[in-house]
Design an enzyme around this catalytic site. Sequence first.
Site, PDB file in Angstrom:
ATOM      1  N   GLU A  71       0.869  -1.059  -0.169  1.00 27.07           N
ATOM      2  CA  GLU A  71       0.090  -0.137  -0.083  1.00 27.07           C
ATOM      3  C   GLU A  71       0.933   1.302  -0.063  1.00 27.07           C
ATOM      4  O   GLU A  71       0.713   2.230  -0.672  1.00 27.07           O
ATOM      5  CB  GLU A  71      -1.032  -0.042   1.115  1.00 27.07           C
ATOM      6  CG  GLU A  71      -2.052  -0.767   1.083  1.00 27.07           C
ATOM      7  CD  GLU A  71      -1.814  -2.449   1.178  1.00 27.07           C
ATOM      8  OE1 GLU A  71      -0.718  -2.676   1.750  1.00 27.07           O
ATOM      9  OE2 GLU A  71      -2.645  -3.159   1.037  1.00 27.07           O
TER      10      GLU A  71
ATOM     11  N   HIS B  26     -12.254  -5.301   8.441  1.00 26.38           N
ATOM     12  CA  HIS B  26     -12.928  -5.175   6.783  1.00 26.38           C
ATOM     13  C   HIS B  26     -14.110  -4.581   7.355  1.00 26.38           C
ATOM     14  O   HIS B  26     -14.910  -4.597   6.294  1.00 26.38           O
ATOM     15  CB  HIS B  26     -13.211  -6.556   6.453  1.00 26.38           C
ATOM     16  CG  HIS B  26     -12.063  -7.423   5.975  1.00 26.38           C
ATOM     17  ND1 HIS B  26     -11.358  -8.086   6.756  1.00 26.38           N
ATOM     18  CD2 HIS B  26     -11.707  -7.628   4.886  1.00 26.38           C
ATOM     19  CE1 HIS B  26     -10.151  -8.622   6.276  1.00 26.38           C
ATOM     20  NE2 HIS B  26     -10.367  -8.302   5.038  1.00 26.38           N
TER      21      HIS B  26
END
Length: 658
Positions: free
Chosen positions: A397, A464
Amino acid sequence: MNFQINNLDKNTLINLYKALLKPRLIEEKMLILLRQGKISKWFSGIGQEAIAVGVTLALNKEEYILPMHRNLGVFTSRDIPLYRLFAQWQGKASGFTKGRDRSFHFGTQQYKIVGMISHLGPQLGVADGIALASKLKNKNEVTAVFTGEGGTSEGDFHEALNVASVWQLPVLFCVENNGYGLSTPTNEQFNCQNIADKGIGYGMESHIIDGNNILEVYSKVSEIAEDVRNNPRPVLLEFKTFRMRGHEEASGTKYVPQDLMDAWALKDPVVNFELFLKDQGILTDNEITAFKETIVNEINEHLDIAFQEEGIISNETNELNDVYQETIYQDIKSNSEYKELRFIDAISESLKQSMERYNDLVIMGQDIAEYGGAFKITEGFVEQFGKDRVRNTPICESAIIEAAMGLSIAGIKSVVEMQFADFVTSGFNPVVNYLAKSYYRWSQNADVVLRMPCGGGMAAGPFHSQTNEAWFTKTPGLKVVYPAFPFDAKGLLNTAINDPNPVLFFEHKGLYRSIRQDVPIDFYTIPFGKASLIREGNDVTIISFGAAVHWALETLDKNTTISADLIDLRTLQPLDTETIFASVKKTGKAIILQEDSLFGGIASDISALIMEQCFQYLDAPVKRVGSLETPIPFVAQLEAQYLPKTRFEIELNNLLKY
Ligand SMILES: Cc1ncc(C[n+]2csc(CCOP(=O)(O)OP(=O)(O)O)c2C)c(N)n1
């Protein structure tokens, strides 16, 4: 020291010498000024000049270099007028940051230099992005990026090298191994013989170069750079050198054994090269004296200019106006037919139409290519746009967000898909420190959209399900968009991609397949900073965004006697305070519903703004409703208790009764 002239002519040798001398003489002057209290801080590169100078002269002037705090030689070898450097260090307007950042923390497109941010590692990934742009545009250019050996311990180093290797990007990763990272010796920094040994792990060619030998640096880097231009690939270069002064002047060198200092003093890059040139009959003492005099005069003249320049006069408006690049909103209306789309399709259409509109726009993300992304939003994109523009990324990322910054520096827009908004934490530093601050610091915009699939309600557990907009709404320099309907999602994503500033685009996963709406088939835009009033009433103002807007709608549908304004904010930064205040002044009561846990969320700021601006109109305290102050849990009944949906109905009724 083993100097090999190879095929270098006399002119080149003399130019190398003069280029090497310049940063040394500037530094000597700076050390005097530091002692006189005329400058504040100094990171010395004395003893390491051959690397910055040699690498810079080995590159073409239009090739980008990303230097560190000890690489004065990069700046001088690109012939930046010295008064501009001095003004930069004094925080004056002729510098490169309008007094907003110090020392070497700046970039300049004019000289194709992109300076570091303090965090050291992030520029390695930025170099990847610049090199990617060069590769995509077939420019046959190489990008050189510097780091110290200490900086190689950062994750950014690993990620940047990994991405560069997987994508075969033309980057020279230049590691200056100068023995110490602040006070930490190399054996406490990494546990291998040479940094160059790491190359094999990344599938990358690497070389060890004597960093104190200008001829070796210049010749080897010239040769490697030329080869990389024609055959793009990353190369890891470890320059062995030594830091002859403290990390910065105030910190001293007590922790360095004297014999080490003595041994490296004998390898001084300037003194040795000078002796060599004299020995070879290329330079005489008189010529050397004359060169030095010319440079010293130049330094003094330019110092005078910098010292005479007035200091910056602070002006609040100037500062506030430079946080974002000015955006001329392109109001594009669609006269096309509408078709019913799910939220997810609206996003996919926006991306597809933006890819058609900007033929160099790049999308990057994990599993987004053939697989179509975790949510299948980019399904079919590879077939239409090709793998150069629809890029699967390694799980890096940080490096990918940094690469997006690099693309922007090279003039290419990009959209980065976070697989889940939760994972942006692994790229947090470049978002809040690089993308957010770049325009303010040195007028370099970050033309990047980060797509953030977020939100709870699907029993997906703490990693999540988060809705983490508050981490970003408080960071000046970022725009934050959070639509609740397909029509808004498409129009706002189009605007986000048009916008030259960094935009975090939150997409609630719970809405993806559950919310449908008629949406124009063609491309259109919706302005940022304009909320939408989706229900009108007189008794209370409900302010919300994202999935929570639908919870508020459900509540109103269930309690039909409630007469409420329902404001869907749509964008959180910029925030449409006008619509909020107008409604609160009408209703006299306000309740803000956010999905995130309450403390420190945007509801708190909106509440504060209402109290500051509408106090005399209020008939009750402003109410905030959010999730419990816990991480978001997995199991459905715990998650339902965590989320504020049911509490909202109770609190709304309480407020109405107040
Ligand atoms: C993320 C981060 N951690 C720590 C620091 C503090 N810091 C600044 S420079 C430095 C040492 C860097 O060593 P190295 O990369 O070897 O470069 P050198 O200073 O030796 O040229 C440290 C620890 C920082 N700037 N950023």
